[in-house]
Design a protein around this motif. Sequence first.
Motif, short mmCIF file in Angstrom:
data_model
loop_
_atom_site.label_atom_id
_atom_site.label_comp_id
_atom_site.label_asym_id
_atom_site.label_seq_id
_atom_site.Cartn_x
_atom_site.Cartn_y
_atom_site.Cartn_z
N SER A 1 0.86 -1.17 0.00
CA SER A 1 0.00 0.00 0.00
C SER A 1 0.90 1.22 0.00
O SER A 1 1.99 1.20 0.56
CB SER A 1 -0.90 0.01 1.24
N ARG A 2 0.46 2.29 -0.64
CA ARG A 2 1.25 3.51 -0.67
C ARG A 2 1.19 4.17 0.70
O ARG A 2 0.13 4.28 1.29
CB ARG A 2 0.74 4.44 -1.76
N ARG A 3 2.33 4.62 1.18
CA ARG A 3 2.39 5.14 2.53
C ARG A 3 3.45 6.22 2.60
O ARG A 3 4.40 6.24 1.83
CB ARG A 3 2.71 4.02 3.52
N ALA A 4 3.28 7.12 3.54
CA ALA A 4 4.22 8.21 3.68
C ALA A 4 5.46 7.78 4.45
O ALA A 4 6.55 8.26 4.20
CB ALA A 4 3.54 9.39 4.38
N LYS A 5 5.28 6.86 5.42
CA LYS A 5 6.38 6.45 6.28
C LYS A 5 6.94 5.10 5.83
O LYS A 5 6.20 4.24 5.36
CB LYS A 5 5.91 6.36 7.72
N PRO A 6 8.25 4.88 6.01
CA PRO A 6 8.85 3.59 5.64
C PRO A 6 8.32 2.47 6.54
O PRO A 6 7.89 2.69 7.66
CB PRO A 6 10.34 3.82 5.89
N VAL A 7 8.37 1.25 6.01
CA VAL A 7 8.00 0.08 6.80
C VAL A 7 8.98 -0.08 7.95
O VAL A 7 10.19 0.12 7.79
CB VAL A 7 8.02 -1.18 5.91
N THR A 8 8.48 -0.45 9.11
CA THR A 8 9.33 -0.62 10.28
C THR A 8 9.67 -2.09 10.50
O THR A 8 9.01 -2.99 9.96
CB THR A 8 8.64 -0.08 11.53
N ALA A 9 10.68 -2.35 11.34
CA ALA A 9 11.06 -3.71 11.67
C ALA A 9 9.92 -4.45 12.36
O ALA A 9 9.72 -5.65 12.15
CB ALA A 9 12.31 -3.70 12.55
N MET A 10 9.15 -3.75 13.18
CA MET A 10 8.02 -4.37 13.87
C MET A 10 6.96 -4.82 12.88
O MET A 10 6.38 -5.90 13.02
CB MET A 10 7.41 -3.38 14.87
N GLU A 11 6.73 -4.01 11.85
CA GLU A 11 5.76 -4.39 10.81
C GLU A 11 6.26 -5.59 10.02
O GLU A 11 5.47 -6.47 9.64
CB GLU A 11 5.50 -3.20 9.89
N ILE A 12 7.57 -5.64 9.77
CA ILE A 12 8.14 -6.80 9.07
C ILE A 12 7.87 -8.07 9.85
O ILE A 12 7.49 -9.11 9.30
CB ILE A 12 9.66 -6.61 8.86
N ASN A 13 8.03 -8.02 11.15
CA ASN A 13 7.81 -9.19 12.00
C ASN A 13 6.36 -9.65 11.98
O ASN A 13 6.07 -10.82 12.25
CB ASN A 13 8.24 -8.88 13.45
N SER A 14 5.44 -8.75 11.67
CA SER A 14 4.01 -9.11 11.65
C SER A 14 3.57 -9.69 10.31
O SER A 14 2.45 -10.18 10.19
CB SER A 14 3.16 -7.87 11.97
N MET A 15 4.44 -9.65 9.31
CA MET A 15 4.09 -10.18 7.98
C MET A 15 4.34 -11.69 7.97
O MET A 15 5.47 -12.14 7.77
CB MET A 15 4.93 -9.48 6.91
N ARG A 16 3.30 -12.48 8.19
CA ARG A 16 3.45 -13.93 8.34
C ARG A 16 2.64 -14.74 7.33
O ARG A 16 2.85 -15.93 7.20
CB ARG A 16 3.07 -14.34 9.77
N THR A 17 1.73 -14.10 6.63
CA THR A 17 0.96 -14.81 5.60
C THR A 17 1.84 -15.01 4.37
O THR A 17 2.45 -14.04 3.90
CB THR A 17 -0.30 -14.02 5.22
N PRO A 18 1.95 -16.24 3.84
CA PRO A 18 2.80 -16.47 2.67
C PRO A 18 2.47 -15.52 1.52
O PRO A 18 1.31 -15.29 1.20
CB PRO A 18 2.50 -17.93 2.30
N GLY A 19 3.50 -14.97 0.92
CA GLY A 19 3.32 -14.04 -0.18
C GLY A 19 4.52 -13.13 -0.32
O GLY A 19 5.54 -13.29 0.34
N ARG A 20 4.38 -12.14 -1.22
CA ARG A 20 5.43 -11.15 -1.46
C ARG A 20 4.96 -9.80 -0.94
O ARG A 20 3.86 -9.36 -1.27
CB ARG A 20 5.77 -11.05 -2.95
N TYR A 21 5.80 -9.15 -0.18
CA TYR A 21 5.45 -7.85 0.40
C TYR A 21 6.47 -6.81 -0.05
O TYR A 21 7.67 -6.97 0.16
CB TYR A 21 5.46 -7.94 1.92
N SER A 22 5.99 -5.75 -0.67
CA SER A 22 6.87 -4.67 -1.08
C SER A 22 7.20 -3.80 0.12
O SER A 22 6.31 -3.30 0.80
CB SER A 22 6.19 -3.81 -2.16
N VAL A 23 8.48 -3.65 0.40
CA VAL A 23 8.94 -2.86 1.53
C VAL A 23 9.33 -1.47 1.08
O VAL A 23 9.57 -0.58 1.89
CB VAL A 23 10.12 -3.57 2.24
N GLY A 24 9.39 -1.26 -0.23
CA GLY A 24 9.74 0.04 -0.77
C GLY A 24 11.15 0.10 -1.31
O GLY A 24 12.04 -0.61 -0.84
N ARG A 25 11.34 0.95 -2.32
CA ARG A 25 12.67 1.18 -2.91
C ARG A 25 13.34 -0.12 -3.33
O ARG A 25 14.46 -0.43 -2.92
CB ARG A 25 13.55 1.99 -1.97
#
Length: 219
Positions: free
Chosen positions: A39-63
């Motif tokens: 999703s488009r967002r103003a703030k970068p993804v955080t390490a805490m958010e990375i830890n919450s990504m547990r459903t199999p798939g591809r997640y764009s972290v930006g850049r």
Amino acid sequence: MAKELAFVPLLCRNLGSSISSIIRPQSDFLRDEKNTRRSRRAKPVTAMEINSMRTPGRYSVGRNLLLIVHKGRTRSWIARLTGPTKKLHDISLGKHPEVSLADARDEVGTLRKQIREGRDPIAAKRKALPTNCTFREAALARHNERACDFRNKKHVSQRINTLRDYAFGKIGDTRIDELKIPDVVYVIKPIWRDKRETAERVLQRIVAISVWAVLIGYR
């Protein structure tokens, strides 16, 4: 004879679909990128958010950075970059959490700088690979890489044992970049009629190793 060779169309379909899924037009990659969980967002993804990504798939972290969540809940980093040749490439950066979010971002930044300077990080990575890699070496390397993705240790050993029992003796010393469909037929044909399920598993694993070899740069 027809029944003994009934697996050949299956082999061709598997190899065709698997390899084409790796070597495909840039437009296909761009279409995949649109389907990546993001999703488009103003703030970068955080390490805490990375830890919450547990459903199999591809997640764009930006850049140009993607987090891949595998079925076994293991996670790895991919840099998706357009090189000097204007082709889009996925470059493995290692597993999470061994490679942190900050480290992955730094590595992507380094790769982008190399590309801006006209250097090709893909070509450099391939030159660093061992030459003359055999099917046995590729199979063992992939097995060691994926072993932690499976919770059941019995299943882990079964995957490599089927190749030891049915493939290594026939094509183990064949260079992975020289492996052809007749070589696979030589492995599968003797067991196709009497051990159909085993033959299908061996076939699937040979195809998976071939695709892995394409990604790594051995083929």
